[in-house]
Design an enzyme around this catalytic site. Sequence first.
Site, short mmCIF file in Angstrom:
data_model
loop_
_atom_site.label_atom_id
_atom_site.label_comp_id
_atom_site.label_asym_id
_atom_site.label_seq_id
_atom_site.Cartn_x
_atom_site.Cartn_y
_atom_site.Cartn_z
N CYS A 11 5.19 -7.92 7.11
CA CYS A 11 6.02 -7.38 8.17
C CYS A 11 6.34 -8.62 9.10
O CYS A 11 5.52 -9.35 9.63
CB CYS A 11 5.70 -6.20 8.69
N CYS B 72 3.68 -6.97 15.34
CA CYS B 72 2.92 -6.30 16.60
C CYS B 72 1.43 -6.76 16.46
O CYS B 72 0.87 -6.79 15.48
CB CYS B 72 3.11 -4.76 16.55
N CYS C 25 -1.21 -4.50 14.70
CA CYS C 25 -1.00 -3.81 13.45
C CYS C 25 -1.32 -4.72 12.59
O CYS C 25 -0.97 -5.99 12.35
CB CYS C 25 0.43 -3.45 13.45
N GLU D 293 0.79 -1.24 0.08
CA GLU D 293 -0.14 0.06 0.07
C GLU D 293 0.77 1.21 -0.09
O GLU D 293 1.87 1.25 0.63
CB GLU D 293 -0.88 -0.08 1.34
N CYS E 48 2.98 7.99 1.96
CA CYS E 48 3.47 6.95 2.97
C CYS E 48 3.55 5.76 2.03
O CYS E 48 2.92 5.37 1.59
CB CYS E 48 2.45 6.62 3.97
N CYS F 273 -2.93 1.51 8.49
CA CYS F 273 -1.90 0.67 8.15
C CYS F 273 -1.99 -0.58 7.70
O CYS F 273 -2.73 -1.35 8.48
CB CYS F 273 -0.78 0.35 9.15
N1 SAH Z 1 7.80 -0.92 11.08
C1 SAH Z 1 7.55 0.33 11.21
C2 SAH Z 1 6.73 1.09 10.50
C3 SAH Z 1 5.46 0.77 11.09
S1 SAH Z 1 4.04 1.93 10.63
C4 SAH Z 1 7.44 0.72 12.78
O1 SAH Z 1 7.07 -0.43 13.60
O2 SAH Z 1 7.70 1.64 13.07
C5 SAH Z 1 4.22 3.20 11.65
C6 SAH Z 1 3.63 3.06 12.98
O3 SAH Z 1 2.08 2.92 12.78
C7 SAH Z 1 4.19 2.35 13.87
O4 SAH Z 1 4.39 2.86 14.91
C8 SAH Z 1 3.14 1.34 14.06
O5 SAH Z 1 3.39 0.76 15.32
C9 SAH Z 1 1.94 2.21 14.05
N2 SAH Z 1 0.67 1.35 13.73
C10 SAH Z 1 0.41 0.18 12.96
N3 SAH Z 1 -0.96 -0.14 13.22
C11 SAH Z 1 -1.60 0.73 13.64
C12 SAH Z 1 -2.84 0.82 13.97
N4 SAH Z 1 -3.54 0.01 13.95
N5 SAH Z 1 -3.29 1.98 14.62
C13 SAH Z 1 -2.33 2.95 15.00
N6 SAH Z 1 -1.04 2.98 14.71
C14 SAH Z 1 -0.64 1.69 14.18
#
Ligand code: SAH
Length: 354
Positions: A122, A126, A129, A97, A115, A346
């Site tokens: 990934c 987490c 996510c 995306e 973005c 995301c």
């Molecule tokens: N792998 C990288 C990039 C991830 S996306 C990282 O972890 O930093 C960027 C941010 O969005 C990260 O802080 C991630 O934890 C957050 N994120 C992921 N899913 C989310 C969600 N459903 N709601 C809010 N933030 C989210």
Amino acid sequence: MTASPRPFLALTPDELVERVVELGGRPFHAKVAREALFSGARTYEEMTSLSATLREALGANLPLLSSELRHTTRASDGATKLLLGFPTRDEGSDEVETVHIPPHNPKSPKGATLCVSTQVGCPVACPFCASGLAGLVRNLEAHEVLEQFLRGMEIGPIGRAVVMGIGEPLLNYESVRTALDVVNAELGIGTRKVTLSTVGFPDRVRAVAPTKPPFQLAISLHTPFDEERDVLVPAMKGVPIEDVLSAGDEWFRETHREVTYEYVLLGGHNDTPHHAAELGRRLRGRRATVNLIPWNPLTRAPGDEPLPSYRRPRAEVVAGFQEDVQSLGTVTTVRWSRGLESDAACGQLRLHSS
Ligand code: SAH
């Protein structure tokens, strides 16, 4: 596996010269064509400063881009989310995306924020996510990261970029860096206009800091407690938060640019006054800011997996958390995600299409 032809964007400037000459052009035509691509041309026919014969030879032998635009969603706030399909190396579909987010004020000359994703899936996993729910499929190549910028520019001018899409950029750093160097040098998006977000592998942060990286750094922290971070950011299990923060300090010393710590607020989970106090204590005296991100609910999980049972905290709780951390001396901002209703959170578009 069928090998697809390497596209124009995958060739280094030297390789491109060689290919253009092979196809009957002169060396300088390579630069002319690359500049035309970066200024918006999407077919060789549009590159009218090249001869018709060369345009035809290039068109027949060297595809400009490699992605297919699979889906476009437009949110009411103007954010446009693109689902791009890249040639698949093996089973499955290599979709990522890219989101084009226009400035709040449409008249602003700043341009939109793009973005971009860095991996298909990934490996960090987490639990809150969407991107990590189905694991890693593969790394994107440098030209695939770069191509997302060209796709984004088709929607409108881009002034800023965030490497915050699907994937963990420090686990595919070589490709990400190659792409961002081009973005910096040839698309003119300056170092302070690009933010790369990572879970913050300390050794990698320390290794990158002295290399004049063309971006600002954001580190996803999500909790000030080690045992809790082991669960919220599984790929960092066993890495002490203090080590992550000290790598962030080193980043500041090397680059003179402050780190932003991202903190996804999960209602009733990591948004308590106890968390705010410990976060404030850990960051006191450090050159850093905090960006709070109230959690975006996921609307769909891959396969039959259950949806994560987190919830978005209420606005008063978010405000209280922000105040608590600020009162301990760290500048704290809140990012309420935009484009929520169209699955702009995301990793979610990819799940919907699968
Ligand atoms: N792998 C990288 C990039 C991830 S996306 C990282 O972890 O930093 C960027 C941010 O969005 C990260 O802080 C991630 O934890 C957050 N994120 C992921 N899913 C989310 C969600 N459903 N709601 C809010 N933030 C989210």
